[in-house]
Every structure is written in structure tokens, then in C-alpha cells.
Write a protein that holds these residues in place. Structure first.
Motif, PDB file in Angstrom:
ATOM      1  N   LEU A  31       0.823  -1.212   0.000  1.00  0.00           N
ATOM      2  CA  LEU A  31       0.000   0.000   0.000  1.00  0.00           C
ATOM      3  C   LEU A  31       0.857   1.261   0.000  1.00  0.00           C
ATOM      4  O   LEU A  31       0.478   2.275  -0.597  1.00  0.00           O
ATOM      5  N   LEU A  34       1.807   1.804  -3.461  1.00  0.00           N
ATOM      6  CA  LEU A  34       0.648   2.233  -4.257  1.00  0.00           C
ATOM      7  C   LEU A  34       0.131   3.613  -3.848  1.00  0.00           C
ATOM      8  O   LEU A  34      -0.916   4.054  -4.320  1.00  0.00           O
ATOM      9  N   GLU A  35       0.848   4.278  -2.953  1.00  0.00           N
ATOM     10  CA  GLU A  35       0.498   5.618  -2.460  1.00  0.00           C
ATOM     11  C   GLU A  35      -0.801   5.597  -1.646  1.00  0.00           C
ATOM     12  O   GLU A  35      -1.624   6.492  -1.749  1.00  0.00           O
ATOM     13  N   HIS A  36      -0.960   4.562  -0.867  1.00  0.00           N
ATOM     14  CA  HIS A  36      -2.041   4.423   0.115  1.00  0.00           C
ATOM     15  C   HIS A  36      -3.450   4.653  -0.436  1.00  0.00           C
ATOM     16  O   HIS A  36      -4.182   5.552   0.006  1.00  0.00           O
ATOM     17  N   PRO A  37      -3.867   3.810  -1.362  1.00  0.00           N
ATOM     18  CA  PRO A  37      -5.244   3.930  -1.884  1.00  0.00           C
ATOM     19  C   PRO A  37      -6.297   3.666  -0.816  1.00  0.00           C
ATOM     20  O   PRO A  37      -7.440   4.132  -0.938  1.00  0.00           O
ATOM     21  N   GLU A  38      -5.952   2.909   0.226  1.00  0.00           N
ATOM     22  CA  GLU A  38      -6.936   2.596   1.278  1.00  0.00           C
ATOM     23  C   GLU A  38      -7.421   3.845   1.985  1.00  0.00           C
ATOM     24  O   GLU A  38      -8.516   3.840   2.583  1.00  0.00           O
ATOM     25  N   ARG A  39      -6.640   4.929   1.920  1.00  0.00           N
ATOM     26  CA  ARG A  39      -7.030   6.172   2.584  1.00  0.00           C
ATOM     27  C   ARG A  39      -8.063   6.948   1.780  1.00  0.00           C
ATOM     28  O   ARG A  39      -8.633   7.926   2.277  1.00  0.00           O
ATOM     29  N   ARG A  40      -8.306   6.519   0.555  1.00  0.00           N
ATOM     30  CA  ARG A  40      -9.256   7.228  -0.309  1.00  0.00           C
ATOM     31  C   ARG A  40     -10.662   6.618  -0.251  1.00  0.00           C
ATOM     32  O   ARG A  40     -11.584   7.139  -0.883  1.00  0.00           O
ATOM     33  N   CYS A 131      -7.157  -1.215  -4.695  1.00  0.00           N
ATOM     34  CA  CYS A 131      -6.857  -0.429  -5.904  1.00  0.00           C
ATOM     35  C   CYS A 131      -8.119  -0.222  -6.735  1.00  0.00           C
ATOM     36  O   CYS A 131      -8.366   0.873  -7.257  1.00  0.00           O
ATOM     37  N   ALA A 134     -10.602   2.229  -5.018  1.00  0.00           N
ATOM     38  CA  ALA A 134     -10.064   3.576  -4.832  1.00  0.00           C
ATOM     39  C   ALA A 134      -9.784   4.282  -6.154  1.00  0.00           C
ATOM     40  O   ALA A 134      -9.976   5.500  -6.267  1.00  0.00           O
ATOM     41  N   LYS A 135      -9.329   3.528  -7.159  1.00  0.00           N
ATOM     42  CA  LYS A 135      -8.832   4.160  -8.381  1.00  0.00           C
ATOM     43  C   LYS A 135      -9.578   3.741  -9.651  1.00  0.00           C
ATOM     44  O   LYS A 135     -10.026   4.580 -10.429  1.00  0.00           O
ATOM     45  N   PRO A 138     -14.200   3.810  -8.599  1.00  0.00           N
ATOM     46  CA  PRO A 138     -14.478   4.342  -7.258  1.00  0.00           C
ATOM     47  C   PRO A 138     -15.909   4.077  -6.783  1.00  0.00           C
ATOM     48  O   PRO A 138     -16.852   4.094  -7.570  1.00  0.00           O
TER      49      PRO A 138
END
Length: 436
Positions: A31, A34-40, A131, A134-135, A138
Motif C-alpha cells: 500500500l 501504491l500511495e495508500h489507496p486505502e485512505r481514499r 486499488c 479507490a482508483k 471508485p
């Protein structure tokens, strides 16, 4: 890079060789890359021994009825691998799964070379789902079902809006502990600081563990039949009816199309969760959404009637608590029927008590096995039995082919045990019923 769905699936399944590796370090590493997608993503976390999948389904169906775009991450899959990552009940496409695999594979390859070791199959799929929600596609909210335990499960990297712990049972004891307290401690590991928790746990010793963890985390705790309750329970021909009450409001005569008194507990946890979302997180959820969501919720393999004539039911009762619930429903719903049960289990399960319960519930109990590395042999199951109503079907296809042609009006065939077995057997049964 993968070009086909088959290549992607083969690579994912090849990660099974790594087995289970408890801990969050590999997930956190991926994560971070992956630039922390879970935070989105707004998430809801659902753990427990039994009832996780049903509770996820009730909650997803209610939120979907309210107009939300809802992601779900569940396991194991029942008919198609893609089910594990779905939006509004629709599995991701083969093309999307290939794209996701191509995102995660380079990270897995890199992680393979570190001291942390390579990610497991479940860790790979969890990262893919994060992923995706988040991306790639969404969602308004994603509901995550815990894979195993909770504290060290790969889904525990999320910080949810709320958490649900459905039940505690003696399952996976070699990994999670062999007492209700030990298992509750692992399940309670999903409780996050300040995050509301609702639970259907009933054993006093297990509930004390959850209460302690919630208190330490300063997390509001809502307990079934204490902080929210059900009443006027009634079994319907194709479901259940009950009334619900909590500090946030009351609903009379709610209905589900999922069979079993245990499903009322699961539905109640889901309804309580929607009330918390509505009152503290500004989710727009009306009573009509709750009613519509519950009645339309469908989760395969849970006391699912595949046919009424002949009467064939499948149920994924794969541990002691699940078998007890099945036996209770047989006694209350099908007391006037002659019951034949076809049962298969995994060899790492403690199936002695399960078989004893099934012996009491069935007029004829048939043991079989299936094509899965961890499947118990029919002979091993037979040795654990202790009555004259037992037999072995070395090839369950042959057994089903013959049995389905001879079921009388007063008989029911119930196929139960491992969910892996049911996912393999269901299409076989449906094909036989169609050609009958």
C-alpha cells in the motif's frame, strides 16, 4: 504482463503455495508503494466466525437500495472468482481483473526479494480490491469481509467508518486458539480507536473480550439484544420476519428472503450499522431502503433451495456453529420430511461433533469428498460417525445423479459442508435438475 484472464488467475492461484502468513507488514509495504489507496475509500469492516457474508450482503443491499454505489470484498467465491471483488453485487469483469493483476504483480515480484517474503494469494487479492475501489472504479463505500481472524488479517489495513463482529465460534482453532476468549481476542483485533462496533456475539466470555477491547479503544459498542434488539420473530415459507428496535428507532415486521433464525441476527447487525451510518455519517437511508434491502438480499449457499420438486437445499455449514444452526432449521422447518444429507468437509476441521449433530438431524447421512487439496476423504468422515444411518459416496456426481431422480414428495436432499465443496457441487446439481 498478463494478456488473458486465464494467465492472471493462474498467477493469483499460484500464490496459494505460500499458504497463510499472518501479519500486516506485506500489505503495508504494497500500500505504501501504491500511495495508500486505502485512505481514499470509506469502508466498513465485517468479522466473525459465521454470518460475515450474509451480513455484508444485507448491508450492501440496504445501501444499494438507498442509491449508494457499494463495493464488497468477500471470500471464498461461490461460483466465479470475480465475485470476491464486486460493486452493487456485480463481479468485476475479466478485463478489469487482468488490469489489476498487472498492477500488483510487479509489487509482488519485488516483495518476493525482500526479507518480508512474497505476498500470499489473499494479500494479493486484498490489494487488488483496494486499488479497484479507490482508483479503477471508485465507490461510495466498500464493505470488507475479514478472511481469517481479524487482528492479523490482510483486510485489517483499512480504517473503517464502523466495524461489525457477527459471531464467535470454535473454528480455525489451530490458528486462532481453542477457547471462545482466544478467538474473540483475534476477532476484536479489527476494532479501531474511536470507531463504532456492533456485535451479535452471545457467549458471555467472548463478549467480555470484545467489551474490553472496545473500552480500551474508546469505541462505542452496540450489542445485539442489549443496545439493539429483535422481537416477534417468525419463520416464513421463504425467509424470516422480525421487528427491530434501538435507540435510533423501531421497525415493525421486517422481512428477509434468507432462511434461518441466525439470519435475523445478521440482518439486525446490518440494520444497526445503517442507523449508525445515518445518524453519525450523514448517509441518507430511509426505512423503505431498509425494508427493500433486506427482502432483496441474496447470498448463495445459505439454506438455499435450488428446487422445490424435487426438494433440494444447499447450505454452507462448515463448522460446529453452522451445523447446529442447520440442524435447528431442519427440526423447526422440515420436521415432517425425510431428510437425506450429503456432507463433505476439509480435513483440517474438527468434524466429530458436526457429524454427531448431523446424525441426529438426518434419516440418512452420506459422506463424500471432492477435488480439493484440503478435502477430507469420505472414509475419514465415515470413521467419525457412529450410527447405522451412514453411508459413503465415493463419487458425489453419481450419488446426486441417482438421488435426484428418486426423491419423493415427503423427502428433502440437503447438500452441506465446506463452501469449497458447495461451489463445486451447485452447478452439478443445477444441471441435473434442469435435465430431470
Amino acid at each position: 504482463m498478463f494478456e488473458t484472464y486465464e494467465q492472471a488467475i493462474d498467477w493469483i492461484h499460484a500464490r496459494l503455495r505460500l499458504g497463510m502468513k499472518p501479519g500486516l507488514s506485506r500489505m503495508e509495504w504494497m500500500l505504501e508503494k501504491l500511495e495508500h489507496p486505502e485512505r481514499r475509500i470509506k469502508t466498513i469492516h465485517v468479522g466473525g466466525t459465521n454470518g460475515k457474508g450474509s451480513t455484508v450482503t444485507f448491508l450492501r443491499s440496504i445501501l444499494q437500495s438507498a442509491g449508494y454505489r457499494v463495493g464488497t470484498f468477500t471470500s471464498p467465491y461461490f461460483e466465479q472468482f470475480n465475485e470476491r471483488i464486486s460493486i452493487n453485487g456485480q463481479p468485476i469483469s475479466d478485463e478489469e481483473l487482468v488490469k489489476l493483476t498487472n498492477v500488483i504483480k510487479p509489487l509482488a515480484d519485488e516483495l518476493d526479494q525482500t526479507e518480508l517474503g512474497g505476498p500470499t494469494e489473499f494479500e494479493v487479492i486484498t490489494a487488488m480490491s483496494i486499488c479497484y475501489f479507490a482508483k479503477m472504479s471508485p465507490v461510495d463505500v466498500a464493505i470488507y469481509e475479514v478472511g481469517l481472524g481479524g487482528r492479523f488479517d490482510s483486510t485489517n489495513v483499512i480504517h473503517p467508518l464502523l466495524s461489525i463482529i457477527t459471531s464467535i465460534g470454535l473454528d480455525h482453532t489451530a490458528i486462532l486458539g481453542d477457547t471462545y476468549e482466544q478467538i474473540a481476542f483475534e476477532k476484536a483485533g479489527i476494532i479501531k480507536n474511536g470507531v463504532s462496533v456492533m456485535t451479535g456475539v452471545k457467549q458471555p466470555e467472548a463478549l467480555e473480550v470484545i467489551k474490553k477491547k472496545a473500552m480500551e479503544s474508546k469505541s462505542p459498542l452496540y450489542v445485539l439484544e442489549k443496545d439493539f434488539s429483535t422481537s416477534s420473530r417468525e419463520s416464513l415459507q421463504q425467509g424470516e420476519q422480525f421487528s427491530f428496535s434501538s435507540m435510533f428507532g423501531k421497525y415493525k415486521n421486517l422481512e428477509t428472503s434468507m432462511i434461518g433464525s441466525h439470519q435475523v441476527d445478521n440482518a439486525a447487525c446490518a440494520v444497526m450499522a445503517t442507523q449508525v451510518l445515518a445518524n453519525y455519517y450523514s448517509f441518507m437511508i430511509e426505512e423503505s431502503d431498509i425494508r427493500e434491502g433486506l427482502i432483496h438480499a441474496y447470498w448463495p449457499g445459505r439454506l438455499e433451495a435450488l428446487s422445490a420438486a424435487p426438494y433440494v437445499v444447499i447450505d454452507g455449514a462448515h463448522n460446529e456453529e453452522g451445523i447446529n444452526a442447520l440442524a435447528s432449521e431442519i427440526k423447526s422447518r422440515y420436521a415432517d420430511k425425510k431428510i437425506t444429507i450429503l456432507f463433505a468437509a476439509l480435513k483440517d476441521k474438527k468434524f466429530d461433533k458436526m457429524i454427531a449433530t448431523l446424525e441426529e438431524a438426518a434419516d440418512h447421512l452420506v459422506f463424500t469428498t471432492f477435488d480439493f487439496p484440503r478435502a477430507a476423504s469420505a472414509e475419514d468422515l465415515m470413521e467419525a460417525g457412529n450410527s447405522d444411518k451412514l453411508s459413503v459416496a465415493s463419487d458425489y456426481h453419481d450419488f446426486l445423479r441417482q438421488k435426484i431422480t428418486e426423491i419423493k414428495d415427503h423427502e428433502i436432499l440437503i447438500v452441506t459442508g465446506s463452501l469449497y465443496f458447495l461451489s463445486e457441487a451447485k452447478p452439478v446439481i443445477l444441471n441435473l435438475l434442469e435435465n430431470k
